[in-house]
Design a protein around this motif. Sequence first.
Motif, PDB file in Angstrom:
ATOM      1  N   PRO A 212       0.789  18.458  50.330  1.00  0.00           N
ATOM      2  CA  PRO A 212       0.858  19.378  49.189  1.00  0.00           C
ATOM      3  C   PRO A 212      -0.370  19.282  48.274  1.00  0.00           C
ATOM      4  O   PRO A 212      -0.888  20.305  47.821  1.00  0.00           O
ATOM      5  CB  PRO A 212       2.139  18.928  48.459  1.00  0.00           C
ATOM      6  N   GLU A 213      -0.825  18.042  48.022  1.00  0.00           N
ATOM      7  CA  GLU A 213      -2.015  17.880  47.188  1.00  0.00           C
ATOM      8  C   GLU A 213      -3.253  18.445  47.876  1.00  0.00           C
ATOM      9  O   GLU A 213      -4.104  19.066  47.241  1.00  0.00           O
ATOM     10  CB  GLU A 213      -2.237  16.390  46.870  1.00  0.00           C
ATOM     11  N   LEU A 214      -3.336  18.230  49.203  1.00  0.00           N
ATOM     12  CA  LEU A 214      -4.478  18.763  49.942  1.00  0.00           C
ATOM     13  C   LEU A 214      -4.493  20.283  49.896  1.00  0.00           C
ATOM     14  O   LEU A 214      -5.552  20.902  49.737  1.00  0.00           O
ATOM     15  CB  LEU A 214      -4.432  18.290  51.400  1.00  0.00           C
ATOM     16  N   GLN A 215      -3.313  20.884  50.046  1.00  0.00           N
ATOM     17  CA  GLN A 215      -3.245  22.348  49.996  1.00  0.00           C
ATOM     18  C   GLN A 215      -3.653  22.868  48.625  1.00  0.00           C
ATOM     19  O   GLN A 215      -4.344  23.890  48.518  1.00  0.00           O
ATOM     20  CB  GLN A 215      -1.825  22.805  50.341  1.00  0.00           C
ATOM     21  N   LYS A 216      -3.212  22.158  47.583  1.00  0.00           N
ATOM     22  CA  LYS A 216      -3.579  22.557  46.231  1.00  0.00           C
ATOM     23  C   LYS A 216      -5.091  22.441  46.024  1.00  0.00           C
ATOM     24  O   LYS A 216      -5.739  23.364  45.496  1.00  0.00           O
ATOM     25  CB  LYS A 216      -2.839  21.686  45.220  1.00  0.00           C
ATOM     26  N   LYS A 217      -5.665  21.296  46.453  1.00  0.00           N
ATOM     27  CA  LYS A 217      -7.109  21.098  46.314  1.00  0.00           C
ATOM     28  C   LYS A 217      -7.887  22.085  47.195  1.00  0.00           C
ATOM     29  O   LYS A 217      -8.961  22.570  46.807  1.00  0.00           O
ATOM     30  CB  LYS A 217      -7.481  19.657  46.685  1.00  0.00           C
ATOM     31  N   GLU A 218      -7.322  22.373  48.392  1.00  0.00           N
ATOM     32  CA  GLU A 218      -7.987  23.316  49.285  1.00  0.00           C
ATOM     33  C   GLU A 218      -8.045  24.702  48.651  1.00  0.00           C
ATOM     34  O   GLU A 218      -9.075  25.390  48.724  1.00  0.00           O
ATOM     35  CB  GLU A 218      -7.243  23.370  50.617  1.00  0.00           C
ATOM     36  N   LEU A 219      -6.921  25.088  48.021  1.00  0.00           N
ATOM     37  CA  LEU A 219      -6.899  26.384  47.345  1.00  0.00           C
ATOM     38  C   LEU A 219      -7.921  26.435  46.213  1.00  0.00           C
ATOM     39  O   LEU A 219      -8.654  27.424  46.057  1.00  0.00           O
ATOM     40  CB  LEU A 219      -5.495  26.651  46.812  1.00  0.00           C
ATOM     41  N   GLU A 220      -7.984  25.343  45.433  1.00  0.00           N
ATOM     42  CA  GLU A 220      -8.960  25.285  44.350  1.00  0.00           C
ATOM     43  C   GLU A 220     -10.386  25.348  44.893  1.00  0.00           C
ATOM     44  O   GLU A 220     -11.257  26.024  44.319  1.00  0.00           O
ATOM     45  CB  GLU A 220      -8.759  24.004  43.539  1.00  0.00           C
ATOM     46  N   ALA A 221     -10.612  24.635  46.014  1.00  0.00           N
ATOM     47  CA  ALA A 221     -11.952  24.623  46.609  1.00  0.00           C
ATOM     48  C   ALA A 221     -12.341  26.024  47.093  1.00  0.00           C
ATOM     49  O   ALA A 221     -13.474  26.477  46.882  1.00  0.00           O
ATOM     50  CB  ALA A 221     -12.003  23.636  47.772  1.00  0.00           C
ATOM     51  N   TRP A 222     -11.380  26.701  47.734  1.00  0.00           N
ATOM     52  CA  TRP A 222     -11.677  28.054  48.209  1.00  0.00           C
ATOM     53  C   TRP A 222     -11.937  28.998  47.038  1.00  0.00           C
ATOM     54  O   TRP A 222     -12.813  29.870  47.110  1.00  0.00           O
ATOM     55  CB  TRP A 222     -10.526  28.581  49.070  1.00  0.00           C
ATOM     56  N   GLN A 223     -11.175  28.844  45.971  1.00  0.00           N
ATOM     57  CA  GLN A 223     -11.388  29.683  44.792  1.00  0.00           C
ATOM     58  C   GLN A 223     -12.771  29.450  44.201  1.00  0.00           C
ATOM     59  O   GLN A 223     -13.484  30.410  43.845  1.00  0.00           O
ATOM     60  CB  GLN A 223     -10.298  29.408  43.752  1.00  0.00           C
ATOM     61  N   ASN A 224     -13.156  28.151  44.109  1.00  0.00           N
ATOM     62  CA  ASN A 224     -14.497  27.835  43.592  1.00  0.00           C
ATOM     63  C   ASN A 224     -15.588  28.376  44.520  1.00  0.00           C
ATOM     64  O   ASN A 224     -16.591  28.937  44.066  1.00  0.00           O
ATOM     65  CB  ASN A 224     -14.662  26.321  43.428  1.00  0.00           C
ATOM     66  N   LEU A 225     -15.358  28.173  45.833  1.00  0.00           N
ATOM     67  CA  LEU A 225     -16.354  28.639  46.800  1.00  0.00           C
ATOM     68  C   LEU A 225     -16.466  30.160  46.774  1.00  0.00           C
ATOM     69  O   LEU A 225     -17.577  30.718  46.799  1.00  0.00           O
ATOM     70  CB  LEU A 225     -15.969  28.162  48.202  1.00  0.00           C
ATOM     71  N   THR A 226     -15.318  30.840  46.698  1.00  0.00           N
ATOM     72  CA  THR A 226     -15.327  32.306  46.655  1.00  0.00           C
ATOM     73  C   THR A 226     -16.047  32.810  45.413  1.00  0.00           C
ATOM     74  O   THR A 226     -16.818  33.789  45.470  1.00  0.00           O
ATOM     75  CB  THR A 226     -13.885  32.848  46.681  1.00  0.00           C
ATOM     76  N   ARG A 227     -15.822  32.115  44.289  1.00  0.00           N
ATOM     77  CA  ARG A 227     -16.487  32.506  43.054  1.00  0.00           C
ATOM     78  C   ARG A 227     -18.000  32.375  43.174  1.00  0.00           C
ATOM     79  O   ARG A 227     -18.761  33.258  42.766  1.00  0.00           O
ATOM     80  CB  ARG A 227     -15.968  31.646  41.899  1.00  0.00           C
ATOM     81  N   VAL A 228     -18.427  31.233  43.766  1.00  0.00           N
ATOM     82  CA  VAL A 228     -19.871  31.014  43.931  1.00  0.00           C
ATOM     83  C   VAL A 228     -20.461  32.021  44.916  1.00  0.00           C
ATOM     84  O   VAL A 228     -21.536  32.590  44.693  1.00  0.00           O
ATOM     85  CB  VAL A 228     -20.142  29.569  44.394  1.00  0.00           C
ATOM     86  N   LEU A 229     -19.748  32.238  46.049  1.00  0.00           N
ATOM     87  CA  LEU A 229     -20.225  33.195  47.042  1.00  0.00           C
ATOM     88  C   LEU A 229     -20.337  34.593  46.434  1.00  0.00           C
ATOM     89  O   LEU A 229     -21.331  35.308  46.663  1.00  0.00           O
ATOM     90  CB  LEU A 229     -19.277  33.221  48.252  1.00  0.00           C
ATOM     91  N   ARG A 230     -19.314  34.990  45.683  1.00  0.00           N
ATOM     92  CA  ARG A 230     -19.338  36.304  45.052  1.00  0.00           C
ATOM     93  C   ARG A 230     -20.526  36.424  44.094  1.00  0.00           C
ATOM     94  O   ARG A 230     -21.234  37.436  44.078  1.00  0.00           O
ATOM     95  CB  ARG A 230     -18.026  36.545  44.310  1.00  0.00           C
ATOM     96  N   HIS A 231     -20.748  35.332  43.335  1.00  0.00           N
ATOM     97  CA  HIS A 231     -21.841  35.340  42.371  1.00  0.00           C
ATOM     98  C   HIS A 231     -23.190  35.482  43.079  1.00  0.00           C
ATOM     99  O   HIS A 231     -24.034  36.320  42.692  1.00  0.00           O
ATOM    100  CB  HIS A 231     -21.804  34.043  41.558  1.00  0.00           C
ATOM    101  N   GLU A 232     -23.397  34.689  44.129  1.00  0.00           N
ATOM    102  CA  GLU A 232     -24.683  34.708  44.827  1.00  0.00           C
ATOM    103  C   GLU A 232     -24.902  36.036  45.543  1.00  0.00           C
ATOM    104  O   GLU A 232     -26.002  36.605  45.520  1.00  0.00           O
ATOM    105  CB  GLU A 232     -24.756  33.545  45.824  1.00  0.00           C
ATOM    106  N   ILE A 233     -23.851  36.511  46.222  1.00  0.00           N
ATOM    107  CA  ILE A 233     -23.997  37.765  46.974  1.00  0.00           C
ATOM    108  C   ILE A 233     -24.220  38.939  46.023  1.00  0.00           C
ATOM    109  O   ILE A 233     -25.076  39.798  46.264  1.00  0.00           O
ATOM    110  CB  ILE A 233     -22.760  37.997  47.867  1.00  0.00           C
TER     111      ILE A 233
END
Length: 450
Positions: A212-233
């Motif tokens: 459960p903690e991994l899934q929560k952290k994974e979701l946060e990581a994807w959200q952060n990564l998506t935000r950065v990817l969106r910003h750069e693109i």
Amino acid sequence: MGFKDFRFKVAIRVVLVGVTMAGVAWSINDPNMIVTTVLFGLVSISQLLELYRFIARTNRKLTLFLESIKYSDFISGFSADNQLGSSFKDLNIAFNEVLEAFRKARSEKEEHLQYLNTIVEHVSTGLISYDTEGQVQLINATAKRFLKVDTLRNIDELIESQSRLYKVLFDLPTGKSTLHRIEGDIQLSVHATDIILRGTQIKLVALQNIQPELQKKELEAWQNLTRVLRHEIMNSITPIASLTSTMKDILIEDLTEKQGQYELPEEAVEDLQEGLGTIEGRSQGLIRFIDAYRDYTSIPLPKIGKVAVKQLLEYTMRLMKVELRKSNVTISINVKPESLMVNVDEELIEQVLINLVKNAVEAFEPDHPAPEINLTADVDRLDNPQIKVRDNGKGIIREALDQIFIPFYSTKSKGSGIGLSLSRQIMQLHNGTLTVESESGEFTVFTMTF
């Protein structure tokens, strides 16, 4: 009452024994009193036996008391010989009070043990302990659920049903932890420690489902990564779209047809060339960004081997020698003990060290009076090897400390933002950690713990 007193009865028996022995001594010298002598002798022996039996009763009481303590028999009581006098009564009372104290202590101990057993059975962490022969000393309900067993007497019973987990349990060093996935959606964090119990070495293993903690952290990581990817693109696509629209307008307004040929004013041509150059630059930047993302997601699995830490740091320093000299940075190495070894992939850890040293060099302002980098290695309080890279540069602002390990986040104008995140990922592949401590304007320390 005097005849009931123990001491009085002992005194009477001693006096009678003395009188009888005196009779024996008096009659033994007269040949005509042989029978009397024999009778006096028999009476003396019987009196001595009676005195012994009477005195031995106290010893039996003490023996019974000590055996009650030895065998934890606190039900027995002492009161049968209270009539022998106040001294016996006081002794019986003292014995009974001691037994009552032991009885109360055992009751509290059993209640406390029951309380601990209840906690152990209801915690969400699986606990299992076993000795060097594999005999299971303790296993709680959560561990049984993870292991899918109803009972477990010996850890070897897992060889058939949970062979991979069995290998993890026996190979895991004390004080270390590892991850293990079992059937279903369960990711276990396995941690082992050794204890000595009644002279026997016991291995205690904790199994915790961190899915459960991994899934929560994974979701946060994807959200952060998506935000950065969106910003750069978006940073690349927006000017490209804007310039394309502008160039289209130029062609519509300035492009003319004369005698079957299309012509553009020189100024319009220059604007189009400038626009195309800008589009090319932004496109190349986007390609580099995609390449960096590909590098971040394609780290090879480490090839673990024993590496001397001092040799590793010295090699890193030689690789960075030219850049350090160009930046006028002083670097020092301190390893304690000098024979310190780590089990790592040498090439991957070199990559981490190079990245950290390079970041430290870039952290210095051009006018820094005495730029210095310290590479130190030792063991922490848990005997885990650690390497620290410290610089006395401008430091990292507090707001950025929580962000610097996010992929593509960078505090440098020309940084790709994958160096630190890549370094942390490499350390995680080694079951280690990469942490940072910094004081703005003072220092920055990156710690690699294995």
